[in-house]
Design an enzyme around this catalytic site. Sequence first.
Site, mmCIF file in Angstrom:
data_model
loop_
_atom_site.group_PDB
_atom_site.id
_atom_site.type_symbol
_atom_site.label_atom_id
_atom_site.label_comp_id
_atom_site.label_asym_id
_atom_site.label_seq_id
_atom_site.Cartn_x
_atom_site.Cartn_y
_atom_site.Cartn_z
ATOM 1 C CG HIS A 102 2.271 -0.269 -7.047
ATOM 2 N ND1 HIS A 102 2.328 -1.466 -7.713
ATOM 3 C CD2 HIS A 102 3.403 -0.213 -6.304
ATOM 4 C CE1 HIS A 102 3.436 -2.105 -7.385
ATOM 5 N NE2 HIS A 102 4.108 -1.375 -6.534
ATOM 6 C CG HIS A 156 6.631 0.899 -5.007
ATOM 7 N ND1 HIS A 156 6.214 -0.171 -4.257
ATOM 8 C CD2 HIS A 156 6.847 1.905 -4.125
ATOM 9 C CE1 HIS A 156 6.180 0.181 -2.982
ATOM 10 N NE2 HIS A 156 6.544 1.431 -2.883
ATOM 11 C CG HIS A 194 5.418 -2.289 -10.140
ATOM 12 N ND1 HIS A 194 4.700 -3.399 -10.500
ATOM 13 C CD2 HIS A 194 6.200 -2.683 -9.111
ATOM 14 C CE1 HIS A 194 5.028 -4.417 -9.724
ATOM 15 N NE2 HIS A 194 5.935 -4.000 -8.870
ATOM 16 C CG HIS A 230 2.208 -3.026 -2.319
ATOM 17 N ND1 HIS A 230 3.195 -3.702 -1.655
ATOM 18 C CD2 HIS A 230 2.829 -2.347 -3.294
ATOM 19 C CE1 HIS A 230 4.367 -3.433 -2.212
ATOM 20 N NE2 HIS A 230 4.161 -2.610 -3.220
ATOM 21 C CD GLU A 280 5.440 -8.750 -9.383
ATOM 22 O OE1 GLU A 280 6.594 -9.127 -9.112
ATOM 23 O OE2 GLU A 280 5.175 -8.034 -10.337
#
Lengths: 346, 618
Positions: B68, B70, B73, B157, B203
């Site tokens: 994704h 963010h 990442h 998320h 995670e």
Amino acid sequence: MTFCLYPTAICVAGYSSDKNEILELLLPLKLFTDDNQGLCAERDFKVVHGGFSDGSIHCLKHIPGTRCVVTNDGFNSNLQVWDLGGEDCDVIKRTGVLQLKSASSDKGVKIAPGLTGDPCVLHGSQISDIQLTELTSGKPLYSLGKDIPDLLSSLQFVSGSVFLACACNGDLYVGDTRNPSGLQNNPAGGREGVHWCMGVKTDLSSSDPSSCSVARLSSACQVVVSDLRDLRAPLFQAQLHVQRKTTSDDFMKVTWAPALDNCLAVSGFDGMVRIYDTASWRPELMEFQPLFIHRGHMMSDDQFDTSSAVVTTHVWHPSRPRTVLSAAVDGSVHVWDWVDKATASC
Amino acid sequence: MPEIKVTPLGAGQDVGRSCILVSIGGKNIMLDCGMHMGFNDDRRFPDFSYITQQGRLTEFLDCVIISHFHLDHCGALPYMSEMVGYDGPIYMTHPTKAICPILLEDFRKITVDKKGETNFFTSQMIKDCMKKVVPLNLHQTVQVDDELEIKAYYAGHVLGAAMVQIKVGSESVVYTGDYNMTPDRHLGAAWIDKCRPDILISESTYATTIRDSKRCRERDFLKKVHETVERGGKVLIPVFALGRAQELCILLETFWERMNMKAPIYFSTGLTEKANHYYKLFITWTNQKIRKTFVQRNMFEFKHIKAFDRSYADNPGPMVVFATPGMLHAGQSLQIFKKWAGNEKNMIIMPGYCVQGTIGHKILNGQKKLEMENRQTVIEIERCEPGCCHLSLEVKLQVEYMSFSAHADAKGIMQLIRMAEPRNMLLVHGEAKKMEFLKDKIEQEFTINCFMPANGETTTVITNPSVPVDISLNLLKREMALGGPLPDPKKPRTMHGTLIMKDNSLRLVSPEQALKELGLNEHQLRFTCRVQLQDPHSDPDTLSRIYTHLKSVLKGYTIQHLPDGTVMVESIVIKVSSSAEEPNTKVLLLSWSYQDEDLGSFLSTLLKKGLPSGLSSM
């Protein structure tokens, strides 16, 4: 679900019939800040240590001054001793078993941690088998030795060596671990078939007997309050207006607020926790309304469910006024407080 | 032994900087390529030297997958692909592909222009990197090459976040990225089928947290906003352009509507249009409710939330403003903060994690006085030296922190494991020694192994893949003729055959056919064994006695007494002889072929025991 609370953390455990978890949860920082401070980084519980129990956990008590808790499964008289663990490992391990010398078969026991001196624990399933055991060695230090087969419902120390034992029939016994043969009985004068439990408020710094208040709660929803000066005569009492949703007496609990005067919490009859102000109570039996009722446990997934929710236990936050933690059969833990209308501004 | 290797990269155990290497079936895959926001030196990038000490990464990696947008990442992606060097495919979902470059450019601008960094990727590098991207659709199987395939699943998320399944043959790994098991107001919850991967990588940053209920969290947030607005104060909420901002907007909009609030709510210019545009474009990535109501009303077309203009910050009266960036390190949110910080009626609510060094982090730690370089608007100037001008800001407004991040907690991780049914579990980004309880819990509840490698540490998981093989019809018929229970996947049946591996095919055939195909001659193995026996009879009589004995013991077998002086049991030949000097010491010669080995050794053991005395020679 049962729990016990000590200054920085709370220990919770489940009581389903087979494997259960014991978790030591760090209280969220939000509970340590003042309302006004505004800085609150965390509001979640953090699992600091966790362990597994093969049986159910009916009763869970922390031993002050140690990193130990003791548990009982409600079916036999053994106490399991657990080490909550330190910095290096997050697993709660069982370190031993304490046995009741003159145990009576398949009843669970009540537990009262010793308040002063070396770590020890007072436990018993009925008045006759009450025993004080040293935690580390498992050695019995004191036993009551009186042949009174009344079942115990609550047990608590009021000073380093004086303890109160409440029998299920409402009789209140005062014992002293320095004096094995001395035992004082104070009947509650209750009706037949009524189950009683007690909640004690003590002030360890004071030796004045009036500073120790004892509240006895009956399954008929009556509360009788006395203090150590004379446990026989009630100082005041009240009839609570409660419609019982559960027939079990296992979850009945009455406690005094540590940070407030004359404030009692009652739970275990249904999915609510009720707070009472005893300042207006009188020696004659009268009905009184609660100061506040917490109904949160009856809300499950947006639905108001009055039938299945039962509050299993509650405990007051030791220093934050008007703050209570409660747990219910569905495994939920609520931390809540109420607004004191008298002092609120706006 | 077939195995899968997993290595998390990076230099430390902080939150952020996700980058995991997986070796499966001879393929190497990089999962995520994040940047750590807290460091300004090389520690902010994952340590790619693990893959190769020098040179490009292209030949060492089969593909890169980004979960994704963010920055922890994907933040190091342009650095990896353009500065270290990688030319292979980079896979990500459509929304991620659309939004990633915007965030990367934003971040680049702040790091280079404002902070004056030199060793950083350029705008052109971001563009070049994105050219290598191959977009993924949900639940669509993509063939990376003829052996490696990948499939994306919905992760919740943030918009476009995906969990990815990587499959080579019958071995597979699922990587979750960041996910959320509870739906929120604008996104659904993560979902995966019972794909039973060999390893599930998750995670574990919030694994030891038991989250407060969303209701309580939101109620607290709304209470704070309401209180401030009611007393005439202004509320600043610094946010990242896309992510939690949309969630909070929907929350406030609903609340304003319900409470009939009049105070204005503003959203930073540029942000509203951009965000709305992407949410409208990727409407299939939002949750059920939004999609259903979209036809009548676009959830992101707000009634109470308007575009912000710089001048509004000086307007009197209460208001709520969402402004970027989220950590107050530059831009509009910082400007507004400087204007409102001095008034104790105002409030700032930080809705997420703030990296150390940012102003957001400082005020969350209670700092009441901030030293800042004077850029534009000034509140108080303290001249200390000619030529130097900085301002000292007093923080009088109320500082609140409400974490709205949508991550899976302990309960969520267990739920996901229940959904996917992995054979092994691997947790990344946790604190290893404090995770033993969770490890035990997973191992006990699901009876699977749970691994927790540190960064740079490789975990090897042995897998047990099934190899599909074609069976020849003859062999199948022969096996069926043997009878017995019908084939059952739970009860494997052993059978004999010859496995021929030719080119890329695997075939199971009968031994005769294999010999024929390979042009080989069959070898015959014969065993011979001599057994000594004491018997006072003549040789032929001894043989007869043996015949009788065997006939009574081995019922059901073909036993013949042949005129040439031998006894045959099936194909086993037995002869008796003796020497002239010791006529009572009989030597029995047994001879059998390999196929009758079992019977042969049984016979030799039996005859070694001697003959029973009550036998008569018939």
